[in-house]
Design an enzyme around this catalytic site. Structure first.
Site, PDB file in Angstrom:
ATOM      1  CD  GLU A 122      42.895 -56.928 108.392  1.00 43.75           C
ATOM      2  OE1 GLU A 122      43.060 -57.223 107.202  1.00 43.75           O
ATOM      3  OE2 GLU A 122      42.827 -57.767 109.307  1.00 43.75           O
ATOM      4  NE  ARG A 163      11.391 -48.337 128.513  1.00 44.68           N
ATOM      5  CZ  ARG A 163      10.307 -49.034 128.171  1.00 44.68           C
ATOM      6  NH1 ARG A 163       9.389 -48.496 127.361  1.00 44.68           N
ATOM      7  NH2 ARG A 163      10.130 -50.258 128.625  1.00 44.68           N
ATOM      8  CD  GLN A 165      25.068 -43.343 139.882  1.00 43.59           C
ATOM      9  OE1 GLN A 165      24.471 -42.483 140.506  1.00 43.59           O
ATOM     10  NE2 GLN A 165      25.955 -43.076 138.950  1.00 43.59           N
TER      11      GLN A 165
END
Length: 379
Positions: A242, A268, A279
């Site tokens: 799982e 952007r 940074q």
């Protein structure tokens, strides 16, 4: 790192044809918390549910590593994290223990349906008073002739509202400790079994969850998976699969999110230059990159060792902890990088963040994983 063969790459690439249909309407489904039967049909047609199962039951006979590789591709291409969670839950909770521990009769009766997805599976472990402490479960089963009688309740059962078949763990010896737990295969329409109403939750909303109630629920003795008292062994095997299968899906999702953030940071602009040139933004993206690579390596390395029958108790715990925390950090970073857009539901990133929180809780919380590692260190 694993070197994938051409056949493995082809198997994963074959999923691409299904993603447009799978992703259609994923935001609406999340908003309305809908498990879409039509999307499940697409999952069935893709063949992904049959990956790790033997060909005689309709499976593709792939090993754990190949199964994980394809599941990582599912995470990368599918935007419906809840549906992907239901896929791994179904595959691992029911099919994996059946194939590994089930009798020939149980395999013949149930594995074909599990392989092709006509039978949806779930497993019932947690209880209200014993979440991660499975040995404290109160659900009991007593032997009466050729039947076992189950009494008690389970909670947080993923897929329960839509499942046809449940693997239920119950105490069959009050003082047996780990040897007092037995795994049972229980059909949904078994008298005495009641499935509760779907429970609303924070994330993974398209993967439904509910409680189960057992009131003198009679199960044929032949429906024991493995042998009486071996349920904890079954559970241990299932939990390894799982964690490896569920969190490699998250790695695929993290990789896709990373690619989105890199593109966004390039396009952007703020103050006359791309935000990626700042940074603080670049550092976030670098940390996302480190997180996805770290999680991927731990999961595949642990799977390789498991396939070699090595003891991976610590490795599984570390892999789960690292992958779930990296996914959460990645999702939060993506929301912050996208700013106001990241906070809006239409971009799907706030949903990723809600989904990622769940990963630090299910399959053993982050704290539980640290406890396991500490215990193995003798602390």
């Amino acid at each position: 790192m694993v070197k994938w063969t051409e056949d493995q790459r082809d198997l994963r690439d074959g999923l691409a044809q299904w993603f447009t249909a799978l992703n259609d309407g994923h935001l609406e489904r999340d908003k309305n918390a809908v498990f879409d039967g039509d999307k499940w049909k697409i999952i069935r047609e893709s063949g992904i549910l049959s990956l790790p199962f033997e060909e005689q039951w309709g499976g593709l006979g792939q090993d754990l590593l190949t199964t994980m590789y394809v599941l990582e591709g599912l995470g990368h291409g599918s935007r419906d994290g809840g549906l992907s969670f239901s896929v791994t839950t179904h595959m691992v909770s029911t099919g994996v223990p059946l194939q590994r521990f089930g009798s020939a009769d149980l395999k013949a009766r149930y594995l074909p349906g599990v392989c092709d997805g006509t039978t949806i599976g779930a497993h019932a472990i947690s209880e209200p008073d014993s979440g991660s402490d499975a040995l404290k479960m109160r659900t009991t089963a007593r032997r009466e002739g050729d039947r076992w009688i189950l009494s008690g309740s389970k909670t947080f059962v993923s897929n329960a509202p839509v499942a046809d078949l449940f693997v239920v763990y119950a105490r069959t010896h009050p003082d047996g400790g780990p040897l007092g737990i037995t795994a049972f295969l229980v059909e949904r329409d078994t008298p005495g079994l009641t499935v509760g109403k779907p429970i609303d939750k924070m994330g993974l909303k398209t993967s439904p969850i509910a409680e189960l109630f057992f009131d003198e629920c009679a199960v044929p003795a032949a429906n024991v998976i493995g042998r009486p008292g071996a349920g904890f062994l079954v559970l241990d095997h299932v939990m390894k699969w799982e964690i490896l299968c569920s969190f490699i899906v998250n790695v695929g999702e993290m990789q896709h999110r990373l690619e989105r953030c890199v593109d966004y940071a390039k396009q952007r602009t703020q103050f006359g230059k791309p935000i990626g040139s700042f940074q603080s933004i670049a550092n976030k993206i670098v940390d996302m990159k480190i997180g996805v690579e770290n999680a991927r390596r731990w999961l595949y390395e642990t799977a390789s060792r498991l396939m070699n029958n090595e003891n991976v108790t610590v490795d599984v715990a570390i892999s789960k902890l690292l992958a779930s925390e990296a996914n959460l950090s990645s999702a939060l970073a993506a929301v912050q990088i996208f700013g106001g857009n990241g906070y809006m539901a239409e971009f799907g990133l706030e949903r990723d963040l809600r989904n990622a929180v769940g990963g630090t809780i299910y399959s053993g919380t982050t704290d539980i994983q640290r406890n396991r590692v500490a215990a193995m260190m003798g602390l």
